[in-house]
Design a protein around this motif. Structure first.
Motif, PDB file in Angstrom:
ATOM      1  N   ARG A   1       0.802  -1.274  -0.100  1.00 30.72           N
ATOM      2  CA  ARG A   1      -0.064  -0.194   0.089  1.00 30.72           C
ATOM      3  C   ARG A   1       0.804   1.032  -0.007  1.00 30.72           C
ATOM      4  N   ALA A   2       2.064   1.332   0.598  1.00 29.07           N
ATOM      5  CA  ALA A   2       3.010   2.432   0.513  1.00 29.07           C
ATOM      6  C   ALA A   2       3.593   2.687  -0.555  1.00 29.07           C
ATOM      7  N   GLY A   3       3.376   1.719  -1.543  1.00 29.83           N
ATOM      8  CA  GLY A   3       4.180   1.956  -2.951  1.00 29.83           C
ATOM      9  C   GLY A   3       4.895   0.729  -3.159  1.00 29.83           C
ATOM     10  N   PRO A   4       6.069   0.984  -4.443  1.00 34.28           N
ATOM     11  CA  PRO A   4       6.720  -0.164  -4.588  1.00 34.28           C
ATOM     12  C   PRO A   4       7.631  -0.738  -3.621  1.00 34.28           C
ATOM     13  N   LEU A   5       8.000  -1.978  -3.731  1.00 34.24           N
ATOM     14  CA  LEU A   5       8.631  -2.525  -2.516  1.00 34.24           C
ATOM     15  C   LEU A   5      10.176  -2.169  -2.944  1.00 34.24           C
ATOM     16  N   ARG A   6      10.910  -1.845  -1.598  1.00 34.82           N
ATOM     17  CA  ARG A   6      12.090  -1.537  -1.511  1.00 34.82           C
ATOM     18  C   ARG A   6      12.848  -2.131  -0.299  1.00 34.82           C
ATOM     19  N   ALA A   7      14.012  -2.708  -0.263  1.00 32.93           N
ATOM     20  CA  ALA A   7      14.586  -3.298   0.881  1.00 32.93           C
ATOM     21  C   ALA A   7      15.984  -3.089   1.042  1.00 32.93           C
ATOM     22  N   ARG A   8      16.471  -3.376   2.182  1.00 34.97           N
ATOM     23  CA  ARG A   8      17.859  -3.188   2.403  1.00 34.97           C
ATOM     24  C   ARG A   8      18.259  -4.420   3.304  1.00 34.97           C
ATOM     25  N   VAL A   9      19.379  -4.909   2.718  1.00 37.79           N
ATOM     26  CA  VAL A   9      19.996  -6.257   3.324  1.00 37.79           C
ATOM     27  C   VAL A   9      20.985  -5.982   4.350  1.00 37.79           C
ATOM     28  N   GLU A  10      20.788  -6.523   5.627  1.00 35.51           N
ATOM     29  CA  GLU A  10      22.100  -6.042   6.854  1.00 35.51           C
ATOM     30  C   GLU A  10      22.473  -7.425   6.751  1.00 35.51           C
ATOM     31  N   LEU A  11      23.810  -7.511   6.826  1.00 35.61           N
ATOM     32  CA  LEU A  11      24.789  -8.442   7.127  1.00 35.61           C
ATOM     33  C   LEU A  11      25.446  -8.364   8.456  1.00 35.61           C
TER      34      LEU A  11
END
Length: 179
Positions: free
Chosen positions: A44-54
């Motif tokens: 609902r907030a728009g296109p999916l975006r992500a960050r990957v934490e190592l």
């Protein structure tokens, strides 16, 4: 690159038998199972975006692409999400532990410089200037600290109010103004 060799020299092989596991270090990705309700809220907030934490190395990598695979697991009611890492993400190997953080659209948050916050025990407050220039101490509820030297104000302050950058000097001035 070869990650695993499953057969030794001289062994007999059969059709369909896996001989080796290989991977391309230039094209790595993270797979995550996401609950259906959580995905609906994120979309609902728009296109999916992500960050990957190592966590082992303390690195954060912005995802190049996020793809929701089109089938849900009927037992767990989750959807598989594929998070593509940028080309040549150095130091990432197959099977490493990673956390995927999905980014939702952030609402505008009120922030003040950390130096403007007066802390006394459990009290967090700022000096606010009224229209006539008189300073008053006002308790605030703080949120996250930002890397730019500011801190979020969750309650106790409104947009457009003027805050003293030096709370000690403002406190002295406020005491002299009351006399």
């Amino acid at each position: 690159r070869v990650a695993e060799r499953r057969i030794e020299v001289g062994e007999m092989v059969q059709p369909g038998m896996a001989l080796m596991t290989v991977y391309d270090p230039a094209q790595m990705r993270a797979l995550v199972d996401l609950p259906q309700q959580r995905l609906a809220a994120l979309e609902r907030a728009g296109p999916l975006r992500a960050r990957v934490e190592l966590p082992d190395s303390g690195r954060w990598i912005d995802a190049a692409a996020v793809t929701v695979l089109p089938a849900a697991d009927q037992r767990t009611h989750t959807l598989r999400v594929r998070v593509e890492l940028p080309v040549h993400s150095d130091g990432v190997l197959p099977g490493m532990f990673a956390r995927v953080h999905f980014l939702a659209a952030e609402a505008a948050r009120l922030r003040v410089p950390e130096q403007a916050v007066l802390r006394r025990g459990e009290l967090s407050a700022v000096y606010v200037a009224a229209a006539d220039g008189v300073f008053t101490l006002r308790q605030v509820r703080l949120g996250q600290r930002r890397g730019d030297g500011s801190v979020e104000v969750l309650a106790g302050l409104h947009d457009g109010e003027r805050v003293a950058l030096d709370p000690v000097a403002a406190g002295i001035l406020a005491a002299t103004q009351r006399r």
